[in-house]
Design an enzyme around this catalytic site. Sequence first.
Site, short mmCIF file in Angstrom:
data_model
loop_
_atom_site.label_atom_id
_atom_site.label_comp_id
_atom_site.label_asym_id
_atom_site.label_seq_id
_atom_site.Cartn_x
_atom_site.Cartn_y
_atom_site.Cartn_z
N SER A 1 41.98 18.56 30.95
CA SER A 1 42.22 18.31 32.37
C SER A 1 43.29 19.28 32.90
O SER A 1 43.08 20.49 32.87
CB SER A 1 42.59 16.84 32.59
OG SER A 1 42.52 16.49 33.95
N ASP B 1 32.10 12.50 34.99
CA ASP B 1 33.52 12.73 35.30
C ASP B 1 33.75 12.53 36.80
O ASP B 1 33.24 13.30 37.62
CB ASP B 1 33.92 14.15 34.88
CG ASP B 1 35.42 14.37 34.88
OD1 ASP B 1 36.12 13.71 35.68
OD2 ASP B 1 35.90 15.20 34.10
N HIS C 1 35.52 11.42 32.28
CA HIS C 1 36.65 12.35 32.28
C HIS C 1 37.42 12.32 30.97
O HIS C 1 37.91 13.35 30.51
CB HIS C 1 37.60 12.05 33.44
CG HIS C 1 38.70 13.04 33.57
ND1 HIS C 1 38.48 14.38 33.82
CD2 HIS C 1 40.06 12.91 33.47
CE1 HIS C 1 39.64 15.03 33.88
NE2 HIS C 1 40.60 14.16 33.66
#
Length: 247
Positions: free
Chosen positions: A101, A197, A227
Site C-alpha cells: 500500500s 480492493d 486490500h
Amino acid sequence: MTEPQRLERPGQPGLAFHKRDGSGPGVMFLGGFKSDMTGTKATALQAWADDAGRAFLRFDYSAHGASDGAWEDATISQWREDALAMLDQQTTGPQILVGSSMGGWMALLLALARPEKVKALVLVAPAADFTETLIWEQLPFHIRQQIEDEGQWLRPNPYGPPYPITKTLIEDGRNWSVLNAPIPFEGPVRILHGWHDRDVPWSHGLRVLEQITSNDVRYELSKAGDHGLSAPEDLKALVRMIESVSS
C-alpha cells in the site's frame, strides 16, 4: 515475540525495527498507512525469512506502531526519511523492497533515491501518490474546505478511532508525486493487487506498471483478494514473487 530494536536519531523520531541477518539479497518490508510491522504480511515474511535463512528487515515508520512521533506531525517526507534511514543504516548489499500500500510508494521513492541499493521491487496494492489521488481528489468540497481552513479533518476509521488528515500531509505529498512522469527503474518489478480492493483500486496498480521504465514488470491480479491480501494463497503468491526476483 522478541522486543524490537531501536534506531535513535538526533532531532528525529526513534524508529522500532526487527532485523534478521542471513543470506542475500536482503528483503526489506515497507508497511502501509496506519499499519505496523506486526501485521499479517510482515510477520508471514518474517517466518518465511527465518525458514529460508534470508536477511530480512521490517520496521515502523514514525507515528506508527512502536516508533516515536506524533501523527499530526507526520508527512510523506518524514516517512521517506525514515525508510531511507533504515535502508542506509540497517541493510547490507542490494535489497528487494517489498512495499505494501503506502509502502509501495515508499519503495518507489527509495528506488529513485538509492538505485544502487535496490535489486528489485515487489509491490502489494501500491498506493503511489495516494494523498492526492486516493484522498484529496476523492473528498467532497466541504471537507476539502475544512482542511484548508482548519488544517485537518478527522477521517472515520473502520478499524479504530478517527484520525486526522492534515493539510500538511496533503501538501507535502505533492512534492513526492511519481505517477505523472516515467519512474526510472530498470530492475525486476512484481505487482500483486486484489480485485476487491476498496482502498486502492486495482487500476491504480496499473498506473504504477505504466510509469516504471523497466520492461521486467509483471502484474498479478488476485480475483478473490481485497486490500489486505493476507489470505494464505495471497501470501504464497507474495513469497513466490520475492523468490522469483532473488537470483
